[in-house]
Each structure stands twice: as C-alpha cells, then as structure tokens.
Design a protein around this motif. Structure first.
Motif, PDB file in Angstrom:
ATOM      1  N   GLN A   6       0.828  -1.196   0.000  1.00 18.61           N
ATOM      2  CA  GLN A   6       0.000   0.000   0.000  1.00 18.61           C
ATOM      3  C   GLN A   6       0.876   1.265   0.000  1.00 18.61           C
ATOM      4  O   GLN A   6       0.606   2.214  -0.732  1.00 18.61           O
ATOM      5  N   ALA A   7       1.934   1.270   0.791  1.00 19.80           N
ATOM      6  CA  ALA A   7       2.850   2.413   0.803  1.00 19.80           C
ATOM      7  C   ALA A   7       3.522   2.560  -0.561  1.00 19.80           C
ATOM      8  O   ALA A   7       3.711   3.681  -1.053  1.00 19.80           O
ATOM      9  N   TYR A   8       3.854   1.450  -1.189  1.00 20.89           N
ATOM     10  CA  TYR A   8       4.460   1.470  -2.527  1.00 20.89           C
ATOM     11  C   TYR A   8       3.493   2.103  -3.536  1.00 20.89           C
ATOM     12  O   TYR A   8       3.873   2.997  -4.304  1.00 20.89           O
ATOM     13  N   PHE A   9       2.219   1.687  -3.517  1.00 20.93           N
ATOM     14  CA  PHE A   9       1.225   2.238  -4.439  1.00 20.93           C
ATOM     15  C   PHE A   9       0.973   3.711  -4.141  1.00 20.93           C
ATOM     16  O   PHE A   9       0.802   4.508  -5.059  1.00 20.93           O
ATOM     17  N   ASP A  10       0.959   4.079  -2.867  1.00 22.47           N
ATOM     18  CA  ASP A  10       0.752   5.483  -2.498  1.00 22.47           C
ATOM     19  C   ASP A  10       1.851   6.374  -3.068  1.00 22.47           C
ATOM     20  O   ASP A  10       1.598   7.492  -3.492  1.00 22.47           O
TER      21      ASP A  10
END
Length: 103
Positions: free
Chosen positions: A96-100
């Motif tokens: 999720q942090a990567y996609f954000d």
C-alpha cells in the motif's frame, strides 16, 4: 459542407468498488496474500507462493465478474501473481505504501 463524425460518443467512468489489496508479504518465504473485494466485502483470498510456484484461492468471484464481465478470474490471478513477483523481487513489504508513492 461540414462532415459529421458519427463515431463520437461519451465515456462515463465510475467506481466499480472492486479492490485488490495485498495485506501480507513474506519476503523470506516468498508468499504474497491478496484479497479481492467489493468495497470492504472480501470475495476471494489468493495466496501466491513464488518458491513453490503455486497459487491457492479461497472464495468466489461470481459477483466481481458480474460487475466487470470483460475480465475473467484468470486475469485477476495473473495480475496478482505479477504484483507478487514485483513485491518479492524489489523487497517491498508494504504494497500500500508502494502504491501510495506511485500516486
């Protein structure tokens, strides 16, 4: 005389509510868990084991396929497997942090 283009149309984009999330990535075991849901209602859980090259599925995609009939179950599984490989190859433990960051 003005030529009329009859191929002009409108496209309306709306949320489908279909979400693929990756709640667990185990870099050592090379396991990635994904959930496919409509809003927050999980319809299928997929576990990709890259070491053993296996995919385990639990749940049913029928409601999801009714919303987006152009996709089939294999399309979703291939997408999940691709992202699992990306996460493991790039040592990403928080998808999720990567996609954000991409947004």
């Amino acid at each position: 005389m003005k030529k009329i283009n009859r191929n002009i149309g409108i496209t309306i984009f709306k949320r489908t509510g279909i979400l693929i999330k990756y709640p667990h990535v185990d870099l050592l075991k090379e396991l990635v868990t994904a959930t496919i849901s409509i809003e927050e209602d999980v319809k299928m859980t997929v576990i990709v084991d890259l070491k053993l090259n296996t995919i385990a599925k639990e749940g049913c995609m029928d409601e999801i396929l009714e919303i987006l009939p152009d996709y089939d179950e294999d399309s979703y599984i291939e997408q999940i497997k691709h992202w699992a490989e990306v996460f493991i190859d790039n040592q990403i433990i928080d998808p999720q942090a990567y996609f954000d960051k991409l947004l």
